[in-house]
Design an enzyme around this catalytic site. Sequence first.
Site, PDB file in Angstrom:
ATOM      1  CD1 TRP A 189      13.271  -4.522  -0.631  1.00  0.00           C
ATOM      2  CD2 TRP A 189      15.234  -3.878  -0.001  1.00  0.00           C
ATOM      3  NE1 TRP A 189      14.195  -4.623  -1.873  1.00  0.00           N
ATOM      4  CE2 TRP A 189      15.436  -4.593  -1.394  1.00  0.00           C
ATOM      5  CE3 TRP A 189      16.321  -3.522   0.577  1.00  0.00           C
ATOM      6  CZ2 TRP A 189      16.542  -4.592  -2.091  1.00  0.00           C
ATOM      7  CZ3 TRP A 189      17.840  -3.590  -0.091  1.00  0.00           C
ATOM      8  CH2 TRP A 189      17.662  -4.347  -1.339  1.00  0.00           C
ATOM      9  CG  ASP A 227      18.237   1.399   2.354  1.00  0.00           C
ATOM     10  OD1 ASP A 227      18.689   2.112   1.455  1.00  0.00           O
ATOM     11  OD2 ASP A 227      17.546   0.494   2.264  1.00  0.00           O
ATOM     12  CE  LYS A 239      14.939   0.780  -7.190  1.00  0.00           C
ATOM     13  NZ  LYS A 239      15.787  -0.164  -6.230  1.00  0.00           N
TER      14      LYS A 239
HETATM   15  C1  LMR Z   1      12.555  -3.650  -5.256  1.00  0.00           C
HETATM   16  O1  LMR Z   1      12.377  -3.610  -3.861  1.00  0.00           O
HETATM   17  O2  LMR Z   1      11.908  -4.281  -5.778  1.00  0.00           O
HETATM   18  C2  LMR Z   1      14.031  -3.158  -5.622  1.00  0.00           C
HETATM   19  O3  LMR Z   1      14.505  -2.641  -4.627  1.00  0.00           O
HETATM   20  C3  LMR Z   1      14.797  -4.135  -6.416  1.00  0.00           C
HETATM   21  C4  LMR Z   1      15.146  -5.178  -5.473  1.00  0.00           C
HETATM   22  O4  LMR Z   1      16.516  -5.359  -5.493  1.00  0.00           O
HETATM   23  O5  LMR Z   1      14.648  -5.901  -4.331  1.00  0.00           O
END
Ligand code: LMR
Length: 400
Positions: free
Chosen positions: A130, A211, A246
Amino acid sequence: MFETLPQLPADPILGLSVAFQQDNNPDKVDLGVGVYKDDAGRTPIMAAVHAAEQRRLEQEDSKAYTNPAGYPGANAGVNELVFGADHPALAAERVRTIQTPGGCGALRVAAELIRRARPEATIWVSSPTWANHVPLLGNAGIALQEYPYYDHTSHSIDFDAMLASLRQVAKGDLVLLHACCHNPSGADLTQVQWQAVADVAREREFTPFIDMAYQGFGEGLDQDAYGVRLLAQTQPELLVASSFSKNFGLYRERAGSLSLVLADRERADAIHTQMLNVTRGLYSMPPAHGAALVDIILHDSALSTQWRTELDSMRARIQGLREQLVDALSQRQQTRDFGFIARERGMFSFLGLSVGQVHALRARYSIYMTDNSRINIAGLNPETIAYVADAIAEVLAQDS
Ligand code: LMR
Protein backbone atom coordinates in the site's frame (compact mmCIF):
# COMPACT_ATOMS: atom_id res chain seq x y z
CA MET A 1 10.45 29.83 6.72
CA PHE A 2 8.04 27.87 4.55
CA GLU A 3 9.68 29.02 1.34
CA THR A 4 12.02 26.08 1.96
CA LEU A 5 9.23 23.60 1.20
CA PRO A 6 8.23 22.86 -2.40
CA GLN A 7 4.71 22.17 -3.66
CA LEU A 8 4.03 18.44 -3.72
CA PRO A 9 2.13 16.36 -6.26
CA ALA A 10 -1.34 15.11 -5.25
CA ASP A 11 -1.49 11.96 -3.11
CA PRO A 12 -1.38 8.97 -5.50
CA ILE A 13 -4.60 7.51 -4.05
CA LEU A 14 -6.59 10.32 -2.38
CA GLY A 15 -5.72 12.76 -5.20
CA LEU A 16 -7.74 10.58 -7.58
CA SER A 17 -10.96 11.30 -5.69
CA VAL A 18 -10.46 15.04 -6.16
CA ALA A 19 -9.80 14.61 -9.87
CA PHE A 20 -12.85 12.35 -10.16
CA GLN A 21 -15.13 14.88 -8.46
CA GLN A 22 -13.99 17.57 -10.90
CA ASP A 23 -14.68 15.39 -13.96
CA ASN A 24 -17.94 16.37 -15.72
CA ASN A 25 -18.26 13.23 -17.84
CA PRO A 26 -21.63 11.62 -16.84
CA ASP A 27 -20.13 8.17 -17.61
CA LYS A 28 -17.19 8.58 -15.23
CA VAL A 29 -16.27 5.58 -13.07
CA ASP A 30 -14.27 5.80 -9.85
CA LEU A 31 -12.10 2.73 -9.28
CA GLY A 32 -9.53 4.68 -7.27
CA VAL A 33 -9.64 5.01 -3.51
CA GLY A 34 -10.56 1.85 -1.60
CA VAL A 35 -14.04 2.62 -0.38
CA TYR A 36 -16.95 0.18 -0.58
CA LYS A 37 -19.80 1.30 -2.84
CA ASP A 38 -23.22 -0.12 -3.58
CA ASP A 39 -24.74 -0.51 -7.05
CA ALA A 40 -25.85 3.13 -6.97
CA GLY A 41 -22.26 4.24 -6.33
CA ARG A 42 -22.98 5.27 -2.73
CA THR A 43 -21.07 4.32 0.39
CA PRO A 44 -24.03 3.74 2.70
CA ILE A 45 -23.86 3.77 6.49
CA MET A 46 -24.29 0.12 7.48
CA ALA A 47 -27.68 -0.47 9.14
CA ALA A 48 -26.06 -1.91 12.27
CA VAL A 49 -23.82 1.16 12.51
CA HIS A 50 -26.79 3.46 12.04
CA ALA A 51 -28.70 1.69 14.84
CA ALA A 52 -25.66 1.86 17.11
CA GLU A 53 -25.36 5.59 16.40
CA GLN A 54 -28.95 6.19 17.41
CA ARG A 55 -28.40 4.29 20.62
CA ARG A 56 -25.23 6.25 21.34
CA LEU A 57 -26.95 9.56 20.69
CA GLU A 58 -29.60 8.67 23.26
CA GLN A 59 -27.18 7.31 25.84
CA GLU A 60 -24.06 9.48 25.64
CA ASP A 61 -24.18 11.88 28.57
CA SER A 62 -20.75 13.50 28.52
CA LYS A 63 -18.03 14.71 26.21
CA ALA A 64 -15.34 14.47 28.88
CA TYR A 65 -12.06 12.82 27.84
CA THR A 66 -12.12 9.08 27.41
CA ASN A 67 -9.53 6.63 28.67
CA PRO A 68 -6.19 7.20 26.83
CA ALA A 69 -6.41 3.61 25.54
CA GLY A 70 -9.98 4.22 24.31
CA TYR A 71 -13.10 2.44 25.55
CA PRO A 72 -12.13 -0.71 27.49
CA GLY A 73 -15.20 -2.49 26.10
CA ALA A 74 -14.18 -1.74 22.54
CA ASN A 75 -10.66 -3.03 23.16
CA ALA A 76 -12.02 -6.24 24.66
CA GLY A 77 -14.39 -6.68 21.71
CA VAL A 78 -11.62 -6.01 19.22
CA ASN A 79 -9.37 -8.57 20.91
CA GLU A 80 -12.03 -11.23 20.36
CA LEU A 81 -12.64 -10.09 16.79
CA VAL A 82 -8.97 -10.07 15.89
CA PHE A 83 -7.60 -13.02 17.85
CA GLY A 84 -10.73 -15.13 18.44
CA ALA A 85 -12.30 -15.39 21.91
CA ASP A 86 -10.40 -18.54 22.92
CA HIS A 87 -6.94 -17.52 21.78
CA PRO A 88 -4.20 -18.65 24.20
CA ALA A 89 -2.43 -15.28 23.92
CA LEU A 90 -5.56 -13.61 25.34
CA ALA A 91 -5.86 -16.22 28.10
CA ALA A 92 -2.19 -15.62 28.99
CA GLU A 93 -2.86 -11.84 29.08
CA ARG A 94 -0.06 -11.29 26.56
CA VAL A 95 -2.15 -8.93 24.37
CA ARG A 96 -2.56 -5.17 24.83
CA THR A 97 -4.88 -3.28 22.48
CA ILE A 98 -5.45 0.44 22.23
CA GLN A 99 -7.79 2.38 19.96
CA THR A 100 -6.15 4.54 17.33
CA PRO A 101 -7.24 7.10 14.75
CA GLY A 102 -7.91 4.51 12.03
CA GLY A 103 -5.52 1.87 10.79
CA CYS A 104 -3.14 4.67 9.74
CA GLY A 105 -2.90 5.82 13.35
CA ALA A 106 -2.16 2.26 14.44
CA LEU A 107 0.62 1.91 11.88
CA ARG A 108 2.20 5.20 12.92
CA VAL A 109 2.02 4.45 16.65
CA ALA A 110 3.58 1.06 15.94
CA ALA A 111 6.38 2.72 13.97
CA GLU A 112 7.09 5.12 16.84
CA LEU A 113 7.21 2.22 19.30
CA ILE A 114 9.56 0.27 17.05
CA ARG A 115 11.84 3.29 16.81
CA ARG A 116 11.91 3.58 20.60
CA ALA A 117 12.57 -0.10 21.09
CA ARG A 118 15.00 -0.72 18.27
CA PRO A 119 15.91 2.33 16.18
CA GLU A 120 18.28 0.30 14.02
CA ALA A 121 15.53 -2.15 12.95
CA THR A 122 14.39 -2.37 9.34
CA ILE A 123 10.76 -2.99 8.43
CA TRP A 124 10.44 -5.26 5.41
CA VAL A 125 7.41 -4.49 3.25
CA SER A 126 5.97 -6.48 0.38
CA SER A 127 6.71 -5.44 -3.18
CA PRO A 128 4.32 -3.92 -3.95
CA THR A 129 2.61 -2.66 -0.82
CA TRP A 130 0.00 0.00 0.00
CA ALA A 131 1.53 3.33 -1.08
CA ASN A 132 0.85 4.94 2.30
CA HIS A 133 2.86 2.34 4.21
CA VAL A 134 6.01 4.10 3.07
CA PRO A 135 5.32 7.57 4.57
CA LEU A 136 3.45 6.21 7.60
CA LEU A 137 6.35 4.01 8.67
CA GLY A 138 9.28 5.70 6.96
CA ASN A 139 8.47 9.20 8.24
CA ALA A 140 8.85 7.85 11.76
CA GLY A 141 12.50 7.41 10.88
CA ILE A 142 12.53 3.66 10.31
CA ALA A 143 14.44 2.08 7.44
CA LEU A 144 12.27 0.16 4.97
CA GLN A 145 13.24 -2.62 2.60
CA GLU A 146 11.15 -4.68 0.21
CA TYR A 147 10.65 -8.41 -0.10
CA PRO A 148 9.27 -9.84 -3.36
CA TYR A 149 5.55 -10.63 -3.23
CA TYR A 150 3.36 -10.20 -6.29
CA ASP A 151 4.58 -11.44 -9.65
CA HIS A 152 2.91 -9.32 -12.35
CA THR A 153 3.63 -11.93 -15.03
CA SER A 154 1.95 -14.90 -13.38
CA HIS A 155 -0.58 -12.67 -11.53
CA SER A 156 0.14 -14.51 -8.31
CA ILE A 157 2.39 -14.47 -5.27
CA ASP A 158 5.98 -15.48 -5.99
CA PHE A 159 6.12 -17.37 -2.72
CA ASP A 160 9.51 -18.97 -3.33
CA ALA A 161 11.09 -15.56 -3.87
CA MET A 162 9.25 -14.16 -0.85
CA LEU A 163 10.45 -16.96 1.40
CA ALA A 164 14.01 -16.75 0.09
CA SER A 165 14.01 -13.04 0.90
CA LEU A 166 12.52 -13.54 4.38
CA ARG A 167 15.31 -16.04 5.06
CA GLN A 168 17.74 -13.12 4.72
CA VAL A 169 15.95 -10.89 7.24
CA ALA A 170 18.16 -10.03 10.21
CA LYS A 171 17.27 -10.93 13.77
CA GLY A 172 15.31 -8.07 15.33
CA ASP A 173 13.96 -6.71 12.05
CA LEU A 174 10.23 -6.61 11.33
CA VAL A 175 8.25 -7.99 8.42
CA LEU A 176 5.04 -6.22 7.50
CA LEU A 177 2.39 -8.68 6.24
CA HIS A 178 -1.15 -8.01 5.02
CA ALA A 179 -3.57 -10.18 7.00
CA CYS A 180 -5.92 -10.54 4.02
CA CYS A 181 -7.07 -8.73 0.88
CA HIS A 182 -3.53 -7.65 0.02
CA ASN A 183 -3.47 -4.01 -0.98
CA PRO A 184 -2.80 -3.42 -3.88
CA SER A 185 -2.77 -6.91 -5.44
CA GLY A 186 -5.67 -8.87 -3.89
CA ALA A 187 -3.37 -11.94 -3.74
CA ASP A 188 -3.41 -13.53 -0.28
CA LEU A 189 -1.24 -16.11 1.44
CA THR A 190 -2.78 -19.57 1.86
CA GLN A 191 -2.85 -21.18 5.30
CA VAL A 192 0.09 -23.38 4.32
CA GLN A 193 2.03 -20.30 3.24
CA TRP A 194 1.24 -18.55 6.55
CA GLN A 195 2.64 -21.59 8.36
CA ALA A 196 5.82 -21.38 6.29
CA VAL A 197 6.14 -17.66 7.15
CA ALA A 198 5.68 -18.52 10.84
CA ASP A 199 8.48 -21.10 10.59
CA VAL A 200 10.85 -18.58 9.00
CA ALA A 201 9.93 -15.92 11.57
CA ARG A 202 10.90 -18.30 14.36
CA GLU A 203 14.06 -19.42 12.57
CA ARG A 204 15.24 -15.87 11.75
CA GLU A 205 13.83 -14.27 14.92
CA PHE A 206 12.18 -11.39 13.13
CA THR A 207 8.98 -9.81 14.44
CA PRO A 208 5.86 -10.05 12.29
CA PHE A 209 3.87 -6.85 11.98
CA ILE A 210 0.43 -7.40 10.44
CA ASP A 211 -1.76 -4.81 8.80
CA MET A 212 -5.38 -5.99 8.92
CA ALA A 213 -7.41 -3.32 7.15
CA TYR A 214 -9.97 -5.57 5.46
CA GLN A 215 -10.97 -8.27 7.97
CA GLY A 216 -14.20 -9.80 6.66
CA PHE A 217 -13.70 -8.76 3.04
CA GLY A 218 -11.64 -11.79 1.98
CA GLU A 219 -13.13 -15.13 3.05
CA GLY A 220 -14.81 -14.17 6.34
CA LEU A 221 -14.00 -12.57 9.70
CA ASP A 222 -12.35 -15.66 11.20
CA GLN A 223 -10.73 -16.95 8.01
CA ASP A 224 -9.17 -13.55 7.30
CA ALA A 225 -7.53 -13.53 10.74
CA TYR A 226 -5.86 -16.92 10.22
CA GLY A 227 -2.34 -15.48 9.90
CA VAL A 228 -2.77 -13.14 12.87
CA ARG A 229 -4.06 -15.93 15.09
CA LEU A 230 -1.35 -18.35 14.00
CA LEU A 231 1.51 -15.90 14.55
CA ALA A 232 0.06 -14.76 17.90
CA GLN A 233 0.44 -18.37 18.97
CA THR A 234 3.82 -19.18 17.46
CA GLN A 235 5.71 -15.92 18.00
CA PRO A 236 6.85 -14.29 21.23
CA GLU A 237 5.98 -10.87 19.84
CA LEU A 238 3.59 -9.59 17.19
CA LEU A 239 2.12 -6.24 16.17
CA VAL A 240 -1.34 -5.97 14.59
CA ALA A 241 -2.75 -2.75 13.12
CA SER A 242 -6.52 -3.06 12.57
CA SER A 243 -8.82 -0.72 10.72
CA PHE A 244 -12.60 -0.45 11.10
CA SER A 245 -12.91 1.86 8.10
CA LYS A 246 -13.90 -0.91 5.72
CA ASN A 247 -15.55 -3.66 7.76
CA PHE A 248 -17.70 -1.25 9.81
CA GLY A 249 -17.75 1.40 7.04
CA LEU A 250 -16.44 3.98 9.55
CA TYR A 251 -13.96 5.62 7.17
CA ARG A 252 -14.30 9.25 8.27
CA GLU A 253 -14.66 8.43 11.95
CA ARG A 254 -11.04 7.20 12.05
CA ALA A 255 -11.59 4.00 14.02
CA GLY A 256 -8.82 1.46 14.34
CA SER A 257 -6.68 -0.28 16.90
CA LEU A 258 -3.15 -1.38 17.59
CA SER A 259 -2.63 -4.72 19.33
CA LEU A 260 0.70 -5.87 20.63
CA VAL A 261 1.30 -9.48 21.58
CA LEU A 262 4.17 -9.63 24.06
CA ALA A 263 6.24 -12.42 25.56
CA ASP A 264 4.36 -12.50 28.87
CA ARG A 265 1.96 -10.52 31.05
CA GLU A 266 4.65 -8.48 32.80
CA ARG A 267 6.15 -7.38 29.48
CA ALA A 268 2.66 -6.62 28.18
CA ASP A 269 1.95 -4.36 31.17
CA ALA A 270 5.23 -2.52 30.67
CA ILE A 271 4.76 -2.03 26.92
CA HIS A 272 1.19 -0.84 27.42
CA THR A 273 2.63 2.16 29.30
CA GLN A 274 4.91 2.82 26.31
CA MET A 275 1.99 2.60 23.88
CA LEU A 276 0.07 5.20 25.88
CA ASN A 277 3.12 7.39 26.25
CA VAL A 278 3.61 7.39 22.47
CA THR A 279 -0.02 8.29 21.77
CA ARG A 280 -0.01 11.01 24.46
CA GLY A 281 2.91 12.62 22.64
CA LEU A 282 1.24 12.32 19.24
CA TYR A 283 -2.46 13.06 19.69
CA SER A 284 -3.21 12.46 23.38
CA MET A 285 -6.11 10.07 22.94
CA PRO A 286 -8.09 8.42 20.15
CA PRO A 287 -11.37 9.69 18.64
CA ALA A 288 -14.32 8.27 20.55
CA HIS A 289 -17.30 8.02 18.24
CA GLY A 290 -16.32 5.25 15.82
CA ALA A 291 -14.83 3.10 18.56
CA ALA A 292 -18.00 3.51 20.64
CA LEU A 293 -20.03 2.15 17.72
CA VAL A 294 -17.71 -0.84 17.38
CA ASP A 295 -18.11 -1.41 21.13
CA ILE A 296 -21.92 -1.26 20.94
CA ILE A 297 -22.13 -3.58 17.92
CA LEU A 298 -19.69 -6.17 19.22
CA HIS A 299 -21.54 -6.38 22.55
CA ASP A 300 -25.10 -6.60 21.27
CA SER A 301 -25.92 -9.96 19.76
CA ALA A 302 -28.70 -8.67 17.47
CA LEU A 303 -26.57 -5.81 16.15
CA SER A 304 -23.59 -8.07 15.85
CA THR A 305 -25.55 -10.56 13.76
CA GLN A 306 -26.90 -7.76 11.61
CA TRP A 307 -23.41 -6.33 11.08
CA ARG A 308 -21.96 -9.74 10.17
CA THR A 309 -24.79 -10.34 7.69
CA GLU A 310 -24.22 -6.96 6.06
CA LEU A 311 -20.50 -7.59 5.87
CA ASP A 312 -21.12 -11.02 4.32
CA SER A 313 -23.29 -9.47 1.63
CA MET A 314 -20.68 -6.79 0.86
CA ARG A 315 -18.06 -9.49 0.46
CA ALA A 316 -20.36 -11.58 -1.75
CA ARG A 317 -21.16 -8.56 -3.89
CA ILE A 318 -17.48 -7.84 -4.50
CA GLN A 319 -16.87 -11.47 -5.40
CA GLY A 320 -19.79 -11.37 -7.84
CA LEU A 321 -18.38 -8.21 -9.43
CA ARG A 322 -14.99 -9.90 -9.80
CA GLU A 323 -16.60 -12.76 -11.72
CA GLN A 324 -18.72 -10.42 -13.87
CA LEU A 325 -15.68 -8.34 -14.78
CA VAL A 326 -13.70 -11.43 -15.81
CA ASP A 327 -16.62 -12.59 -18.01
CA ALA A 328 -17.07 -9.14 -19.55
CA LEU A 329 -13.37 -8.87 -20.38
CA SER A 330 -13.16 -12.36 -21.86
CA GLN A 331 -16.15 -11.59 -24.11
CA ARG A 332 -14.44 -8.48 -25.51
CA GLN A 333 -10.86 -9.55 -26.04
CA GLN A 334 -8.81 -12.73 -26.17
CA THR A 335 -5.28 -11.35 -25.88
CA ARG A 336 -5.26 -11.45 -22.10
CA ASP A 337 -6.63 -13.85 -19.54
CA PHE A 338 -8.08 -11.84 -16.65
CA GLY A 339 -9.23 -14.96 -14.77
CA PHE A 340 -6.87 -14.12 -11.90
CA ILE A 341 -9.22 -11.27 -10.88
CA ALA A 342 -11.85 -13.80 -9.81
CA ARG A 343 -9.27 -15.70 -7.76
CA GLU A 344 -8.13 -12.63 -5.85
CA ARG A 345 -9.84 -11.25 -2.76
CA GLY A 346 -10.87 -7.99 -1.16
CA MET A 347 -11.31 -4.65 -2.82
CA PHE A 348 -8.32 -4.60 -5.14
CA SER A 349 -6.74 -6.23 -8.16
CA PHE A 350 -4.20 -5.06 -10.67
CA LEU A 351 -5.39 -4.94 -14.26
CA GLY A 352 -1.81 -5.29 -15.44
CA LEU A 353 -1.91 -2.16 -17.64
CA SER A 354 0.89 0.29 -18.33
CA VAL A 355 0.81 3.82 -16.92
CA GLY A 356 0.09 5.04 -20.46
CA GLN A 357 -2.94 2.75 -20.70
CA VAL A 358 -4.16 3.85 -17.25
CA HIS A 359 -3.87 7.48 -18.32
CA ALA A 360 -5.68 6.74 -21.59
CA LEU A 361 -8.57 5.21 -19.62
CA ARG A 362 -8.71 8.35 -17.49
CA ALA A 363 -8.40 10.86 -20.33
CA ARG A 364 -10.67 9.16 -22.89
CA TYR A 365 -13.21 7.33 -20.75
CA SER A 366 -13.07 9.05 -17.34
CA ILE A 367 -12.25 5.74 -15.67
CA TYR A 368 -10.11 6.42 -12.61
CA MET A 369 -7.59 4.02 -11.07
CA THR A 370 -4.15 4.39 -9.53
CA ASP A 371 -1.21 4.58 -11.95
CA ASN A 372 -0.15 1.01 -11.15
CA SER A 373 -3.52 -0.13 -12.63
CA ARG A 374 -4.97 -1.12 -9.25
CA ILE A 375 -8.75 -1.05 -9.40
CA ASN A 376 -11.23 -0.89 -6.54
CA ILE A 377 -13.57 -3.71 -7.59
CA ALA A 378 -16.26 -2.37 -5.22
CA GLY A 379 -16.44 0.77 -7.38
CA LEU A 380 -17.94 -1.28 -10.24
CA ASN A 381 -21.59 -2.20 -10.71
CA PRO A 382 -23.38 -4.40 -13.26
CA GLU A 383 -23.95 -1.37 -15.51
CA THR A 384 -20.47 0.14 -15.43
CA ILE A 385 -18.79 -3.24 -15.93
CA ALA A 386 -19.75 -3.24 -19.62
CA TYR A 387 -18.47 0.32 -20.09
CA VAL A 388 -15.21 -0.40 -18.23
CA ALA A 389 -14.64 -3.70 -20.07
CA ASP A 390 -15.27 -2.00 -23.45
CA ALA A 391 -12.77 0.72 -22.58
CA ILE A 392 -10.10 -1.73 -21.38
CA ALA A 393 -10.52 -3.86 -24.52
CA GLU A 394 -10.23 -0.77 -26.71
CA VAL A 395 -7.11 0.48 -24.95
CA LEU A 396 -5.52 -2.98 -25.23
CA ALA A 397 -6.42 -3.21 -28.94
CA GLN A 398 -4.94 0.21 -29.65
CA ASP A 399 -1.66 -0.76 -28.03
CA SER A 400 -1.31 -4.18 -29.65
C1 LMR B 1 -6.76 2.66 -0.40
O1 LMR B 1 -5.74 1.98 -0.48
O2 LMR B 1 -7.32 3.14 -1.38
C2 LMR B 1 -7.40 2.87 0.96
O3 LMR B 1 -6.68 2.18 1.93
C3 LMR B 1 -7.59 4.30 1.27
C4 LMR B 1 -6.32 5.05 1.53
O4 LMR B 1 -6.27 5.76 2.54
O5 LMR B 1 -5.37 4.97 0.74
